[in-house]
Design an enzyme around this catalytic site. Sequence first.
Site, PDB file in Angstrom:
ATOM      1  N   SER A 150     -44.505 -11.665  19.029  1.00 21.62           N
ATOM      2  CA  SER A 150     -43.885 -12.359  17.889  1.00 21.62           C
ATOM      3  C   SER A 150     -45.003 -12.745  16.929  1.00 21.62           C
ATOM      4  O   SER A 150     -46.183 -12.752  17.312  1.00 21.62           O
ATOM      5  CB  SER A 150     -43.198 -13.632  18.409  1.00 21.62           C
ATOM      6  OG  SER A 150     -42.840 -14.483  17.349  1.00 21.62           O
ATOM      7  N   TYR A 163     -42.926 -21.394  23.763  1.00 18.88           N
ATOM      8  CA  TYR A 163     -42.634 -20.073  23.171  1.00 18.88           C
ATOM      9  C   TYR A 163     -43.914 -19.461  22.602  1.00 18.88           C
ATOM     10  O   TYR A 163     -44.241 -18.298  22.862  1.00 18.88           O
ATOM     11  CB  TYR A 163     -41.573 -20.234  22.075  1.00 18.88           C
ATOM     12  CG  TYR A 163     -41.110 -18.924  21.472  1.00 18.88           C
ATOM     13  CD1 TYR A 163     -40.132 -18.159  22.102  1.00 18.88           C
ATOM     14  CD2 TYR A 163     -41.640 -18.450  20.273  1.00 18.88           C
ATOM     15  CE1 TYR A 163     -39.699 -16.943  21.547  1.00 18.88           C
ATOM     16  CE2 TYR A 163     -41.217 -17.247  19.717  1.00 18.88           C
ATOM     17  CZ  TYR A 163     -40.246 -16.499  20.352  1.00 18.88           C
ATOM     18  OH  TYR A 163     -39.825 -15.302  19.812  1.00 18.88           O
TER      19      TYR A 163
HETATM   20  P1  NAP Z   1     -31.258 -12.246  21.197  1.00 10.37           P
HETATM   21  O1  NAP Z   1     -30.374 -11.761  20.126  1.00 10.37           O
HETATM   22  O2  NAP Z   1     -31.019 -13.592  21.801  1.00 10.37           O
HETATM   23  O3  NAP Z   1     -31.280 -11.140  22.360  1.00 10.37           O
HETATM   24  C1  NAP Z   1     -32.009 -11.352  23.545  1.00 10.37           C
HETATM   25  C2  NAP Z   1     -31.267 -10.709  24.697  1.00 10.37           C
HETATM   26  O4  NAP Z   1     -32.062 -10.930  25.888  1.00 10.37           O
HETATM   27  C3  NAP Z   1     -29.907 -11.359  24.956  1.00 10.37           C
HETATM   28  O5  NAP Z   1     -28.934 -10.389  25.280  1.00 10.37           O
HETATM   29  C4  NAP Z   1     -30.197 -12.264  26.132  1.00 10.37           C
HETATM   30  O6  NAP Z   1     -29.063 -12.551  26.926  1.00 10.37           O
HETATM   31  C5  NAP Z   1     -31.197 -11.432  26.901  1.00 10.37           C
HETATM   32  N1  NAP Z   1     -31.930 -12.224  27.884  1.00 10.37           N
HETATM   33  C6  NAP Z   1     -32.254 -13.540  27.840  1.00 10.37           C
HETATM   34  N2  NAP Z   1     -32.861 -13.907  28.975  1.00 10.37           N
HETATM   35  C7  NAP Z   1     -32.915 -12.809  29.758  1.00 10.37           C
HETATM   36  C8  NAP Z   1     -33.386 -12.567  31.060  1.00 10.37           C
HETATM   37  N3  NAP Z   1     -33.907 -13.549  31.812  1.00 10.37           N
HETATM   38  N4  NAP Z   1     -33.284 -11.313  31.579  1.00 10.37           N
HETATM   39  C9  NAP Z   1     -32.721 -10.313  30.842  1.00 10.37           C
HETATM   40  N5  NAP Z   1     -32.225 -10.486  29.611  1.00 10.37           N
HETATM   41  C10 NAP Z   1     -32.330 -11.719  29.072  1.00 10.37           C
HETATM   42  O7  NAP Z   1     -32.779 -12.292  20.701  1.00 10.37           O
HETATM   43  P2  NAP Z   1     -33.614 -11.333  19.727  1.00 10.37           P
HETATM   44  O8  NAP Z   1     -33.853 -12.075  18.475  1.00 10.37           O
HETATM   45  O9  NAP Z   1     -33.061  -9.978  19.700  1.00 10.37           O
HETATM   46  O10 NAP Z   1     -35.016 -11.353  20.502  1.00 10.37           O
HETATM   47  C11 NAP Z   1     -35.490 -10.251  21.269  1.00 10.37           C
HETATM   48  C12 NAP Z   1     -36.973 -10.437  21.488  1.00 10.37           C
HETATM   49  O11 NAP Z   1     -37.627 -10.513  20.214  1.00 10.37           O
HETATM   50  C13 NAP Z   1     -37.348 -11.727  22.219  1.00 10.37           C
HETATM   51  O12 NAP Z   1     -38.433 -11.476  23.089  1.00 10.37           O
HETATM   52  C14 NAP Z   1     -37.785 -12.640  21.087  1.00 10.37           C
HETATM   53  O13 NAP Z   1     -38.663 -13.644  21.531  1.00 10.37           O
HETATM   54  C15 NAP Z   1     -38.459 -11.650  20.176  1.00 10.37           C
HETATM   55  N6  NAP Z   1     -38.599 -12.089  18.794  1.00 10.37           N
HETATM   56  C16 NAP Z   1     -37.493 -12.352  18.047  1.00 10.37           C
HETATM   57  C17 NAP Z   1     -37.659 -12.755  16.729  1.00 10.37           C
HETATM   58  C18 NAP Z   1     -36.499 -13.043  15.822  1.00 10.37           C
HETATM   59  O14 NAP Z   1     -36.726 -13.564  14.727  1.00 10.37           O
HETATM   60  N7  NAP Z   1     -35.273 -12.713  16.201  1.00 10.37           N
HETATM   61  C19 NAP Z   1     -38.957 -12.919  16.199  1.00 10.37           C
HETATM   62  C20 NAP Z   1     -40.043 -12.640  17.002  1.00 10.37           C
HETATM   63  C21 NAP Z   1     -39.855 -12.216  18.305  1.00 10.37           C
HETATM   64  P3  NAP Z   1     -28.215 -13.925  26.587  1.00 10.37           P
HETATM   65  O15 NAP Z   1     -27.553 -13.655  25.272  1.00 10.37           O
HETATM   66  O16 NAP Z   1     -27.268 -14.040  27.720  1.00 10.37           O
HETATM   67  O17 NAP Z   1     -29.245 -15.020  26.534  1.00 10.37           O
END
Ligand code: NAP
Length: 259
Positions: A150, A163
């Site tokens: 991130s 985080y």
């Molecule tokens: P998201 O929409 O919340 O999707 C994350 C997915 O991972 C969800 O389906 C979630 O399930 C699942 N998950 C959570 N805990 C888990 C576990 N223990 N084992 C397996 N799956 C799990 O988030 P996103 O924004 O796409 O984020 C994806 C990645 O990008 C993350 O690593 C996040 O830190 C990183 N990131 C995101 C952003 C941003 O702005 N969106 C920025 C920088 C980095 P549930 O829905 O049941 O929790």
Amino acid sequence: MTNHPTFQRSFQNQIALVTGAGSGIGRATAIAFARHGANVVVSDVNERGGHETVEMIRRDGGEARFIGCDVSRSDQVKNLIANTVSTYGRLDHAFNNAGIEGTPAPLHESTDENWKRTIAVNLSAVYSCMKEEILVMLRQGSGNIVNCSSIAGIRGFPGMGAYTASKHAVLGLTKSAAIDYASSKIRINAICPGVIHTPMVDRVTHQDPKVEADYAAGAPMNRMGNPEEIADAVLWLCNPGAAFVTGTEIVVDGGWCAK
Ligand code: NAP
């Protein structure tokens, strides 16, 4: 998702695993891999989201199957990789993407439980996944791993100690492992998304237009990214065009970290 001429169908007959593929960035990347010809293992702790992604890929004419896994459980990670290999015989690309935002709070008000859970899902799980993936890739003599960090892996963010620590550590783990396996034809890189419009960000902004505008304004491009823009970068890292790229991070943030 743009269909880049440089790697159109270039993942044909290859196996790609995406964790956290039931939502947001993971879903977009799973769909992108499938559009470029890969058989995709869609994994998530959220079974409903995972099955939805598989349906989206199949409706689109692609190949995918769901394998459930809580990546913070190393026994489940072992099963996920074993199941992938027993089904497809190999693993060419792995995007270790699953992550949680945790509960924002200044450090002295944050809980030990939040620290442990955030580190378990965002960092220890990446270690467990890489360990199992690398064993398979060593046997087959090649592979690509992309870990999800991130801009919080590069900068500090208020109230996000666990985080931010987890995402900084993912970069260290990525670099160290990349050196270990560079001579074994396994490339290991990280992606650093800026603010990307996903359900995670909706939870943080509570979809309040004023808060969303503040987040967007953090990027010189004055907008949030979309998940497909991260998927494009992950696919590039896994493509032969990135054959000399290992142990680094790609920042996709609309200029946030350039400030
Ligand atoms: P998201 O929409 O919340 O999707 C994350 C997915 O991972 C969800 O389906 C979630 O399930 C699942 N998950 C959570 N805990 C888990 C576990 N223990 N084992 C397996 N799956 C799990 O988030 P996103 O924004 O796409 O984020 C994806 C990645 O990008 C993350 O690593 C996040 O830190 C990183 N990131 C995101 C952003 C941003 O702005 N969106 C920025 C920088 C980095 P549930 O829905 O049941 O929790």
